[in-house]
Design an enzyme around this catalytic site. Structure first.
Site, PDB file in Angstrom:
ATOM      1  CD  GLU B  50      -1.781  -2.371   1.613  1.00 25.91           C
ATOM      2  OE1 GLU B  50      -0.585  -2.636   1.897  1.00 25.91           O
ATOM      3  OE2 GLU B  50      -2.708  -3.191   1.748  1.00 25.91           O
ATOM      4  CG  PHE B 112      -9.785  -9.685  11.057  1.00 27.09           C
ATOM      5  CD1 PHE B 112      -8.524 -10.092  11.454  1.00 27.09           C
ATOM      6  CD2 PHE B 112     -10.091  -9.678   9.705  1.00 27.09           C
ATOM      7  CE1 PHE B 112      -7.580 -10.507  10.516  1.00 27.09           C
ATOM      8  CE2 PHE B 112      -9.146 -10.094   8.764  1.00 27.09           C
ATOM      9  CZ  PHE B 112      -7.904 -10.502   9.175  1.00 27.09           C
ATOM     10  CD  GLN B 113      -7.437  -7.262   7.398  1.00 26.01           C
ATOM     11  OE1 GLN B 113      -8.364  -7.010   6.644  1.00 26.01           O
ATOM     12  NE2 GLN B 113      -6.275  -7.726   6.961  1.00 26.01           N
ATOM     13  CE  LYS B 162     -17.319  -6.471   3.392  1.00 22.16           C
ATOM     14  NZ  LYS B 162     -16.711  -7.784   3.564  1.00 22.16           N
ATOM     15  CG  MET B 479      22.622  12.568   3.608  1.00 24.43           C
ATOM     16  SD  MET B 479      23.782  13.706   2.798  1.00 24.43           S
ATOM     17  CE  MET B 479      22.783  14.335   1.449  1.00 24.43           C
TER      18      MET B 479
END
Lengths: 166, 566
Positions: B50, B112-113, B162, B479
């Site tokens: 993602e 969940f999630q 959802k 760097m």
């Protein structure tokens, strides 16, 4: 310097956390913060007390204005205004102390709103420094607890905070 | 027309003219994916992580100026997107990020999630919304695009439980034509009195300096800036984010300023008497020590965001407004005033600048044995005729790209300037290539950064996005190593990467072309060969000088006039 800042926000869930989050993320002080609905159901009004130099206060006002849900911000220091705060103080009060608390409450135009055999609870309204002075005046009288609402501010004169038109 | 929440979302995207969504499916967004599947107008690019989706949408947005659109699922889908969202936020890039959320009835139950997407993203978005009911969907999306793209742009997150996209719940759909928010009305037009005051200061300057930033690119004001600068005949320096808005090859351009800016730009800043700051925000990497910043200058500052003005540096003439509109008004007033005063002082100022320029601060030691990273960037410029879209990751290679690839057009230089996100370069390049399939897109990176989003090589194959990866592989987190050399007595704590992969084989295993280039004499040939392969992604693994440093440099805490030259 201490500033009272009034904020009108869209009355959405999470509005308070946007303001609180801004202050913690940018390291600004919050001395007190007070939130409640207004006569307009679509708005809620936050009053916060903060402190900082001119540049910091300017940034605070700008950053508050930048929050998408903020409708209007006013630094009360920019205008003639009235400050009020509510304080409830529960004190241990036996014997002669009862008389003393009663007198002090009267001098500060407070009210005793709860009484038991061993305690008084005093309600006091005024600007923050008056409430501070009352606490100082209590001297050795034992305090059980203090609860303060945080300062509220409103401008003097006939006008209210102007809500921008769409 | 009665539609479900998922279908409404897709219809809203069509109405906004969105051609592509970058995303990754999951449980909470399945209804939305089902709606996407059943139409052909809005494309979907399936990423491998993602974070890659957000950077890709970001690269697309920076290249085109249009908002990038992302769709990810709840929980880890959303948290993986956070780095990308924060990256876009720091650079003011317009994105609309849709995150799935668990069923409304489960919110707050540690389902969940489930994570609090609105809470997690709040500090790194311009604004965020949760759609609590399907009836709010269309208006919320309209607002999201409006907020993301107007004023100072930025990412907007729309969190969607959802059940709000349940295909069984259908309501009449109409996309609002307009949106008006009493709490959000960005200023476009600058205050005319302030503009007049500024122009008066500008035309009478003796040692002027124009300092511009990403706001000019975002505000599509490159032409106006060029006109303004050339009309005045003043020196101009651009920030890392501003490069390309004014053509780098023009003689009035002194290069980038700041920590790794040119000597002439930084000295010009330090000694100027009027500083004209346009769409720039006085970032700490630009100003160095604030107490030593532009000690002699009156400062004019044009910015669309009032909170950018006098945040770090208190200015004399603040102007809140869109850069394009303010510059247009300024040009008119400058014309009325007969342009800048052609004074002896101004002439002497240019002489001084030419002297500083004569230090040739970007010269570096050539080697026949080992590839100098700067040389690779210079050759890339030649091979692509200075006209490619160039993305970068973060570190030394990013600075070399900014210093040695002279950008002559806006939107061509795409890098994570504010947040400094390693892993940005490859997905951003894929987003740019997706937007402009016929243009050359190069990703300048290093062996450290490229491994942070390397999985998107797979996305590149699936969607045929033949970008060219120019990896300046010095075996160090360059760097970090440079700072350790300068400030930690050469104790190279964890800046060396052992067991690097064979990047040639890695590229090949993803279905692309890999090249390993070890000799300076092979650099140009390799680049030409790679760019000749129009339809292949080529991973060029340049073995560069491990100890090369980025110069010049203003050490942290120093003033702009206290540069280390070599």
């Amino acid at each position: 310097m201490r500033h009272i800042i009034s904020i009108l926000m869209e009355n959405e869930a999470g509005a308070l956390s946007r303001v609180a989050g801004l202050f913690s993320a940018r390291g600004y002080n919050i001395e007190s913060l007070c939130v409640a609905p207004t006569h307009d159901e679509s708005l809620s009004r936050l009053t916060l007390v903060t402190s900082g130099d001119e540049q910091v206060i300017e940034q605070i006002v700008k950053q508050l204005n930048k929050l998408i849900d903020v409708v209007k911000v006013q630094d009360m220091a920019d205008t003639a205004h009235i400050e009020r705060e509510l304080m409830l103080v529960k004190l241990q009060a036996f014997d002669a102390v009862r008389e003393e608390v009663y007198r002090l409450a009267d001098i500060f135009r407070g009210q005793i709103i709860d009484v038991t055999e061993s305690s008084y609870t005093v309600q006091l309204v005024g600007p923050g420094n008056k409430l501070d002075a009352f606490i100082d005046a209590l001297g050795s009288i034992p305090v059980v607890e203090i609860v303060r609402s945080g300062a509220l501010g409103i401008s003097r004169g006939p006008r209210g905070m102007l809500i921008p038109e769409v | 027309m009665e539609l479900s929440g998922g279908e409404i979302l897709v219809e809203c995207l069509k109405s906004e003219g969105v051609d592509t969504v970058f995303g990754y499916p999951g449980g909470a967004v399945l209804h939305i994916y089902d709606a996407l599947y059943q139409q052909e107008q809005v494309n979907h690019v399936l990423v491998r992580h993602e974070q890659g989706a957000v950077h890709m949408a970001d690269g697309y947005a920076r290249a085109t100026g249009k908002p990038g659109v992302v769709l990810v699922t709840s929980g880890p889908g959303a948290t993986n997107a956070v780095t990308g969202i924060a990256t876009a936020h720091m650079d003011s890039i317009p994105l609309v990020v849709f995150t799935g959320q668990v069923h409304s009835a489960l919110i707050g139950n540690d389902a969940f999630q489930e994570v609090d997407n609105v809470g997690i993203t709040r500090p790194c978005v311009k604004h965020n919304f949760m759609v609590k009911d399907v009836s709010e969907m269309a208006e919320t999306i309209k607002k999201a695009f409006y907020v993301a793209t107007t004023g100072r742009p930025g990412p907007v997150v729309v969190d969607i439980p959802k059940d709000v996209t349940d295909p069984k719940v259908k309501i009449p759909f109409e996309y609002p034509e307009k949106v008006a928010m009493r709490s959000y009305q960005p200023t476009e037009k600058g205050h005319s009195g302030q503009i007049r005051k500024a122009v008066d200061l500008i035309v009478n300057a003796e040692r002027p300096m124009i300092y511009t930033g990403g706001g000019v690119v975002l505000g599509r004001a490159g032409d106006e800036l060029t006109h303004f600068t050339q009309k005045l005949g003043y020196p101009i320096t651009q920030t890392l984010m501003g490069l390309g808005a004014y053509p780098s090859s023009d003689k009035q351009h002194l290069g980038m300023l700041g920590m790794h800016g040119t000597y002439e730009a930084n000295m010009g800043m330090h000694h100027c008497d009027v500083l004209i700051a346009i769409g720039a925000r006085f970032d700490d990497r630009v100003t160095g020590d604030l107490s030593k910043f532009c000690p002699h200058a009156k400062i004019v500052h044009v910015d669309i965001d009032p909170s950018s003005i006098s945040k770090n540096v208190v200015v004399d003439v603040p102007i809140v407004g869109a850069v394009k509109s303010v510059l247009t008004e300024m040009i008119e007033l400058i014309n009325q005033a007969g342009g800048a005063k052609k004074t002896k002082e101004l002439e002497a100022w240019w002489d001084q600048i030419e002297q500083w320029r004569g230090m040739k601060c970007l010269d570096y030691k050539w080697s026949d044995e080992i590839i100098k990273p700067q040389y690779v960037v210079q050759k890339l410029w030649e091979v692509t005729k200075g006209d490619a879209f160039v993305t970068s990751d973060v570190g030394q290679h990013q600075m070399w790209a900014a210093q040695y690839y002279g950008f002559n057009k806006p939107h061509r230089w795409i890098n994570s300037g504010g947040l400094g996100t390693m892993g940005f370069g490859l997905p951003a390049a894929l987003g740019a290539k997706w937007a402009y399939p016929d243009e050359e897109v190069a990703c300048i990176t290093g062996e450290g950064s490229i491994q942070m989003c390397i999985q998107e090589l797979s996305t590149a194959l699936q969607y045929n996005l033949p970008v060219k990866i120019v990896s300046l592989n010095n075996g160090y987190l360059g760097m970090v190593r440079q700072w350790q050399e300068f400030f930690y007595s050469g104790r190279y704590a964890m800046s060396y990467m052992e067991s690097l992969p064979d990047f040639v084989k890695l590229a090949e295993s993803y279905g692309h072309v890999g090249m390993r280039i070890e000799k300076p004499s092979d650099v140009e040939g390799a680049l030409k060969e790679a760019f000749a392969m129009k339809d292949r992604l080529v991973f060029m693994d340049f073995q560069t000088d491990p100890e090369e440093n980025v110069y010049p440099m203003v050490p942290a805490g120093a003033g702009l006039n206290e540069m280390i030259l070599v």
